[in-house]
Design an enzyme around this catalytic site. Structure first.
Site, PDB file in Angstrom:
ATOM      1  N   GLY A  67      21.993  97.440  -2.410  1.00 18.42           N
ATOM      2  CA  GLY A  67      22.505  97.311  -3.771  1.00 18.42           C
ATOM      3  C   GLY A  67      22.223  98.553  -4.576  1.00 18.42           C
ATOM      4  O   GLY A  67      21.930  98.495  -5.777  1.00 18.42           O
TER       5      GLY A  67
ATOM      6  N   ARG B  45      24.499 101.109  -8.139  1.00 16.77           N
ATOM      7  CA  ARG B  45      24.412 101.135  -9.594  1.00 16.77           C
ATOM      8  C   ARG B  45      23.219 100.296 -10.049  1.00 16.77           C
ATOM      9  O   ARG B  45      22.541  99.673  -9.240  1.00 16.77           O
ATOM     10  CB  ARG B  45      25.703 100.616 -10.227  1.00 16.77           C
TER      11      ARG B  45
ATOM     12  N   TYR C 283      19.143  81.038  -8.713  1.00 11.38           N
ATOM     13  CA  TYR C 283      18.505  82.355  -8.785  1.00 11.38           C
ATOM     14  C   TYR C 283      16.987  82.227  -8.676  1.00 11.38           C
ATOM     15  O   TYR C 283      16.337  82.979  -7.940  1.00 11.38           O
ATOM     16  CB  TYR C 283      18.890  83.030 -10.099  1.00 11.38           C
TER      17      TYR C 283
ATOM     18  N   ALA D 102      15.268  79.817  -7.294  1.00  8.04           N
ATOM     19  CA  ALA D 102      14.919  79.410  -5.930  1.00  8.04           C
ATOM     20  C   ALA D 102      14.988  80.592  -4.971  1.00  8.04           C
ATOM     21  O   ALA D 102      14.122  80.769  -4.105  1.00  8.04           O
ATOM     22  CB  ALA D 102      15.841  78.289  -5.462  1.00  8.04           C
TER      23      ALA D 102
ATOM     24  N   LYS E  39      14.686  83.850  -5.677  1.00 11.46           N
ATOM     25  CA  LYS E  39      13.646  84.839  -5.946  1.00 11.46           C
ATOM     26  C   LYS E  39      12.247  84.288  -5.642  1.00 11.46           C
ATOM     27  O   LYS E  39      11.345  85.033  -5.220  1.00 11.46           O
ATOM     28  CB  LYS E  39      13.723  85.329  -7.387  1.00 11.46           C
TER      29      LYS E  39
ATOM     30  N   ILE F 247      15.218  93.225 -18.278  1.00 13.86           N
ATOM     31  CA  ILE F 247      15.506  94.644 -18.077  1.00 13.86           C
ATOM     32  C   ILE F 247      16.914  94.951 -18.590  1.00 13.86           C
ATOM     33  O   ILE F 247      17.845  94.177 -18.362  1.00 13.86           O
ATOM     34  CB  ILE F 247      15.423  95.018 -16.574  1.00 13.86           C
TER      35      ILE F 247
END
Length: 245
Positions: A12, A15, A153, A155, A157, A186
């Site tokens: 990933g 960008r 998300y 779960a 992470k 962020i």
């Protein structure tokens, strides 16, 4: 140039946080491989090369084992080694639990958790033979605290955090460290679409009273990738301005 002569793969990496991690590792001397599903991967690789390192970009689907195996084959053919893996690729498909579709659940788990596993497993085979390597997984504070509308998300992470600790125990005796960073709020393209009200709400939860930047995350990753972190493994470092403590 603490990473000179090292080869780093960032998933990933075309960008966002992944790109900033790639740039930061390049500034410290590492040769860079980025993979992504978007065509920007080639342009990003060219931008990284301006820092005086070798950089290549591949289009690869990390949820597909065949793609990941071919990616590792390409890396070994070009560089003959892999020293650093940063599992950064991730997606969100937010929805309330009772409204969440199977596709929203499955796609997030596939990219964020299975994709991380696929790359970690493939890289570990190379690093075990080398008797050295650094693996850094990008998790999230959401994987530690949960969040409304992000069951999938959270779960995924949370799974990445547990995977990090298990892999660290398995690979430590082979000279390979495995750690995670857990970013908080962020500033990225993913968060810039939030309303000002939501952004202000997040910032009230952060003792440092500001959102983090991609480079805040990248600098912690670069530490974990360096010899300074040779005796650090199985750790999850929050990069959140004190939001979750």
């Amino acid at each position: 140039m603490v990473l000179k002569d090292k080869v780093a793969l960032i998933t990933g990496g075309a960008r966002g946080i992944g790109k900033e991690i790639a740039l930061e590792l390049a500034r410290r001397g590492a040769d860079i491989v980025i993979c992504d599903l978007i065509e920007e991967v080639s342009a990003t690789a060219k931008e990284i090369e301006k820092l005086g390192v070798t950089a290549v970009g591949y289009v690869a689907d990390i949820t597909n084992k065949t793609d990941v195996d071919q990616l590792m084959t390409n890396i070994l053919a070009k560089f003959s080694r892999l020293d650093i893996l940063v599992n950064n690729a991730g997606i969100t498909r937010d929805n309330l639990l009772i409204r969440m579709s199977d596709e929203e659940w499955d796609s997030v788990i596939a990219v964020n958790l299975k994709g991380t596993f696929n790359c970690l497993r493939a890289a570990a085979k190379i690093m075990i033979k080398q008797r050295s390597g650094k693996i850094i997984n990008v998790a999230s504070v959401v994987g530690m605290m949960g969040n409304m509308g992000q069951a999938n998300y959270a779960a995924s992470k949370g799974g990445v955090i547990s995977l990090t600790k298990s892999a660290a125990k398995e690979l430590a005796s082979r000279g390979v460290t495995v750690n995670a960073v857990a970013p908080g709020y962020i500033e990225t393209k993913m968060t810039e679409v939030l309303s000002d009200k939501v952004k202000e709400m997040f910032e009230t939860l952060i003792p440092m009273k500001r959102a983090g930047t991609a480079n805040d995350v990248a600098r912690v990753v670069s530490f974990l990738a360096s010899a300074d972190a040779d005796y650090v493994t199985g750790q999850v470092i929050k990069v959140d301005g004190g939001m979750l403590m």
